[in-house]
Design a protein around this motif. Structure first.
Motif, PDB file in Angstrom:
ATOM      1  N   GLU A 267     -16.260 -12.328  12.856  1.00  0.00           N
ATOM      2  CA  GLU A 267     -15.541 -13.038  13.911  1.00  0.00           C
ATOM      3  C   GLU A 267     -15.402 -14.528  13.616  1.00  0.00           C
ATOM      4  OE1 GLU A 267     -15.560 -13.384  18.775  1.00  0.00           O
ATOM      5  OE2 GLU A 267     -17.108 -12.263  17.731  1.00  0.00           O
ATOM      6  N   HIS A 268     -14.155 -15.012  13.787  1.00  0.00           N
ATOM      7  CA  HIS A 268     -13.808 -16.417  13.665  1.00  0.00           C
ATOM      8  C   HIS A 268     -14.195 -16.985  12.303  1.00  0.00           C
ATOM      9  CE1 HIS A 268     -13.892 -16.769  18.351  1.00  0.00           C
ATOM     10  NE2 HIS A 268     -13.055 -15.850  17.896  1.00  0.00           N
ATOM     11  N   GLY A 269     -13.747 -16.280  11.262  1.00  0.00           N
ATOM     12  CA  GLY A 269     -13.957 -16.782   9.914  1.00  0.00           C
ATOM     13  C   GLY A 269     -12.901 -17.786   9.510  1.00  0.00           C
ATOM     14  N   GLY A 270     -12.011 -18.163  10.420  1.00  0.00           N
ATOM     15  CA  GLY A 270     -10.948 -19.123  10.148  1.00  0.00           C
ATOM     16  C   GLY A 270     -10.200 -19.413  11.434  1.00  0.00           C
ATOM     17  N   ALA A 271      -9.012 -20.010  11.309  1.00  0.00           N
ATOM     18  CA  ALA A 271      -8.237 -20.361  12.491  1.00  0.00           C
ATOM     19  C   ALA A 271      -6.757 -20.396  12.151  1.00  0.00           C
ATOM     20  CB  ALA A 271      -8.685 -21.715  13.041  1.00  0.00           C
ATOM     21  N   LEU A 272      -5.933 -20.077  13.129  1.00  0.00           N
ATOM     22  CA  LEU A 272      -4.488 -20.222  13.019  1.00  0.00           C
ATOM     23  C   LEU A 272      -4.089 -21.600  13.502  1.00  0.00           C
ATOM     24  CD1 LEU A 272      -3.219 -16.747  14.305  1.00  0.00           C
ATOM     25  CD2 LEU A 272      -2.812 -17.704  12.037  1.00  0.00           C
ATOM     26  N   GLU A 273      -3.299 -22.289  12.698  1.00  0.00           N
ATOM     27  CA  GLU A 273      -2.842 -23.639  13.031  1.00  0.00           C
ATOM     28  C   GLU A 273      -1.320 -23.647  13.119  1.00  0.00           C
ATOM     29  OE1 GLU A 273      -2.616 -28.060  10.899  1.00  0.00           O
ATOM     30  OE2 GLU A 273      -3.381 -26.315   9.814  1.00  0.00           O
ATOM     31  N   GLU A 274      -0.799 -24.172  14.219  1.00  0.00           N
ATOM     32  CA  GLU A 274       0.650 -24.315  14.336  1.00  0.00           C
ATOM     33  C   GLU A 274       1.095 -25.553  13.561  1.00  0.00           C
ATOM     34  OE1 GLU A 274       3.798 -25.393  17.828  1.00  0.00           O
ATOM     35  OE2 GLU A 274       2.488 -23.662  18.209  1.00  0.00           O
ATOM     36  N   LEU A 275       2.041 -25.364  12.637  1.00  0.00           N
ATOM     37  CA  LEU A 275       2.503 -26.463  11.797  1.00  0.00           C
ATOM     38  C   LEU A 275       3.665 -27.208  12.424  1.00  0.00           C
ATOM     39  CD1 LEU A 275       2.380 -24.688   8.298  1.00  0.00           C
ATOM     40  CD2 LEU A 275       0.619 -26.073   9.415  1.00  0.00           C
ATOM     41  N   TRP A 276       4.643 -26.481  12.922  1.00  0.00           N
ATOM     42  CA  TRP A 276       5.799 -27.085  13.578  1.00  0.00           C
ATOM     43  C   TRP A 276       6.560 -26.022  14.354  1.00  0.00           C
ATOM     44  CZ3 TRP A 276       9.846 -24.352  11.812  1.00  0.00           C
ATOM     45  CH2 TRP A 276       9.860 -23.914  10.485  1.00  0.00           C
ATOM     46  N   ARG A 277       7.436 -26.475  15.243  1.00  0.00           N
ATOM     47  CA  ARG A 277       8.376 -25.593  15.926  1.00  0.00           C
ATOM     48  C   ARG A 277       9.653 -26.366  16.208  1.00  0.00           C
ATOM     49  NH1 ARG A 277       6.491 -22.800  21.045  1.00  0.00           N
ATOM     50  NH2 ARG A 277       4.583 -22.385  19.857  1.00  0.00           N
ATOM     51  N   VAL A 278      10.787 -25.679  16.035  1.00  0.00           N
ATOM     52  CA  VAL A 278      12.087 -26.309  16.252  1.00  0.00           C
ATOM     53  C   VAL A 278      12.922 -25.396  17.146  1.00  0.00           C
ATOM     54  CG1 VAL A 278      12.077 -27.586  14.084  1.00  0.00           C
ATOM     55  CG2 VAL A 278      13.005 -25.268  14.135  1.00  0.00           C
ATOM     56  N   PRO A 279      13.767 -25.975  18.003  1.00  0.00           N
ATOM     57  CA  PRO A 279      14.590 -25.155  18.895  1.00  0.00           C
ATOM     58  C   PRO A 279      15.706 -24.438  18.146  1.00  0.00           C
ATOM     59  CG  PRO A 279      15.133 -27.482  19.148  1.00  0.00           C
ATOM     60  CD  PRO A 279      13.936 -27.423  18.252  1.00  0.00           C
ATOM     61  N   LEU A 280      15.996 -23.228  18.573  1.00  0.00           N
ATOM     62  CA  LEU A 280      17.138 -22.464  18.068  1.00  0.00           C
ATOM     63  C   LEU A 280      18.207 -22.505  19.161  1.00  0.00           C
ATOM     64  CD1 LEU A 280      15.193 -19.400  16.606  1.00  0.00           C
ATOM     65  CD2 LEU A 280      16.055 -21.386  15.357  1.00  0.00           C
ATOM     66  N   SER A 281      18.988 -23.564  19.148  1.00  0.00           N
ATOM     67  CA  SER A 281      19.944 -23.812  20.231  1.00  0.00           C
ATOM     68  C   SER A 281      21.041 -22.764  20.301  1.00  0.00           C
ATOM     69  CB  SER A 281      20.563 -25.207  20.077  1.00  0.00           C
ATOM     70  OG  SER A 281      21.208 -25.331  18.816  1.00  0.00           O
ATOM     71  N   GLU A 282      21.273 -22.055  19.190  1.00  0.00           N
ATOM     72  CA  GLU A 282      22.290 -21.005  19.183  1.00  0.00           C
ATOM     73  C   GLU A 282      21.714 -19.636  19.519  1.00  0.00           C
ATOM     74  OE1 GLU A 282      25.428 -21.812  18.890  1.00  0.00           O
ATOM     75  OE2 GLU A 282      24.790 -23.898  18.650  1.00  0.00           O
ATOM     76  N   GLY A 283      20.455 -19.612  19.962  1.00  0.00           N
ATOM     77  CA  GLY A 283      19.827 -18.350  20.330  1.00  0.00           C
ATOM     78  C   GLY A 283      19.337 -17.579  19.114  1.00  0.00           C
ATOM     79  N   ARG A 284      18.983 -16.326  19.326  1.00  0.00           N
ATOM     80  CA  ARG A 284      18.444 -15.491  18.267  1.00  0.00           C
ATOM     81  C   ARG A 284      18.720 -14.034  18.613  1.00  0.00           C
ATOM     82  NH1 ARG A 284      12.137 -14.902  20.306  1.00  0.00           N
ATOM     83  NH2 ARG A 284      12.781 -13.779  22.160  1.00  0.00           N
TER      84      ARG A 284
END
Length: 381
Positions: A267-284
């Protein structure tokens, strides 16, 4: 068992057909005639492998011929995967009986089948090359041994839409409600705390938002599998946070506190890190993100059908190419960098209250367009 999946799915033929070319791609042999472990990378998950490139890495016949086919008695909602050593796996949606089949890649003979509480927009077992399977289920991920025995089960907040190997030891799991975590592929124990990519979800219903995942609508925070760069343990995925005007492209990285050769992976041998996020203005759309061969670009289908490329370094928008229709399959990336846009299968994941217009897309035999967009050549069909 999850909500009735059949009622939310357009009927599809439960038919598995394998051609010589597909066999060559998934289970190609060495000169001595034996399959080797690295060949499992040819088609180990719903889109071929962690980068979601949608292609097999072995040679493929220029004149494929049908080798065998067999009916499974129920619709198949995901593509088949292969362990690269002679077995293909196919999930179906049935009200009774088996819904996960292990078939001989050589002749289609059933090796075993089991019934599991599978649920999700793309039910495809991820395989690790040693015969171990990781299957998205209602409210979690189940691991099965090569002979079909249950090994472990990991509970999630929602149904997993990403079940991808980060490396030989770690499995990235992201639910459709945006709960991301890394688990030890051998034990099922946590290797990271949970990271909420879409913030808190104001419900305990694990099926909340699931009917809209196939089309990528606002109600489903994370509809498609993340694309993973295994060399850096970095994942790229589209997220639509409840209440936000636009979806976003998010990059996250797993930072392990122990090496792949040491440590228990407990358990908890590491961690997830958010690097960046950008908006998708045209949707997905609901299709997965796809990585380029050099892992420098991430490809995303927009809501109006265009294909857009983003830098994996910082999320900067690089180019957009008009496709002219809304595919329900992700693009594929050929070895020379050509991007082939996805097609339509007529098997959309729709909910009983879906108010979206049907979109039949182009005729099955469409035309081929080519154009130069940025550093890549786009082949749209």
């Amino acid at each position: 068992m999850g909500p009735a999946t059949t009622a939310r799915t357009v009927r599809a033929l439960g038919l598995v057909a394998v051609a010589v070319g597909l066999l060559a791609g998934c289970t190609s042999s060495t000169e001595s005639g034996g399959a080797r472990l690295p060949q499992a990378a040819s088609w180990s998950s719903v889109t071929g492998g962690p980068p979601n490139s949608g292609r097999a890495h072995s040679s493929v016949s220029q004149s494929p011929e049908l080798v065998w086919s067999r009916t499974l008695g129920a619709p198949a909602i995901g593509v088949a995967s292969s362990d690269g050593i002679g077995t293909s796996y196919q999930a179906t949606i049935s009200e009774r009986g088996c819904n996960l089949f292990a078939l001989s890649a050589e002749d289609g003979r059933k090796r075993w089948c089991v019934r599991l509480p599978t649920d999700g927009p793309r039910i495809t077992a991820t395989v690790d090359g040693r015969g171990s399977l990781f299957v998205p289920m209602y409210g979690g991920v189940g691991a099965l041994a090569a002979e079909g025995e249950n090994r472990w089960f990991v509970q999630t907040r929602g149904t997993p839409t990403t079940v991808t190997l980060l490396n030989k030891r770690h499995l990235l799991v992201i639910s459709h409600q945006g709960a991301a975590r890394v688990v030890n592929a051998h034990t099922g124990l946590d290797s990271s705390p949970e990271l909420r990519l879409a913030g808190p979800i104001a419900t305990d219903d694990r099926g909340y938002g699931l009917p809209w995942c196939g089309i990528g609508a606002r109600g489903c925070p994370v509809p498609g599998p993340a694309a993973v760069d295994t060399s850096t343990a970095t994942a790229y995925v589209t997220v639509w946070t409840p209440g936000a005007d636009d979806p976003e492209l998010v990059a996250l990285r797993f930072n392990s506190s122990d090496s792949d050769s040491g440590g228990s992976g407990d358990e908890h041998g590491g961690a997830l890190e958010e690097l960046w996020r950008v908006p998708l203005s045209e949707g997905r759309l609901g299709v997965p993100v796809v990585l380029s061969n050099d892992r420098a670009e991430a490809y995303v289908h927009t809501d109006d059908g265009d294909l857009a490329a983003y830098s994996t370094t910082d999320g900067a928008h690089l180019w957009t190419a008009p496709v002219g229709y809304r595919p329900d399959l992700p693009p594929s990336v050929l070895p020379d960098g050509t991007v082939v846009t996805g097609g339509r299968t007529s098997t959309l994941w729709r909910g009983p209250e879906d108010d979206h217009d049907d979109d039949a897309g182009p005729p099955r035999r469409g035309h081929l367009l080519r154009g130069r967009f940025g550093p890549r050549t786009l082949a749209a069909r």
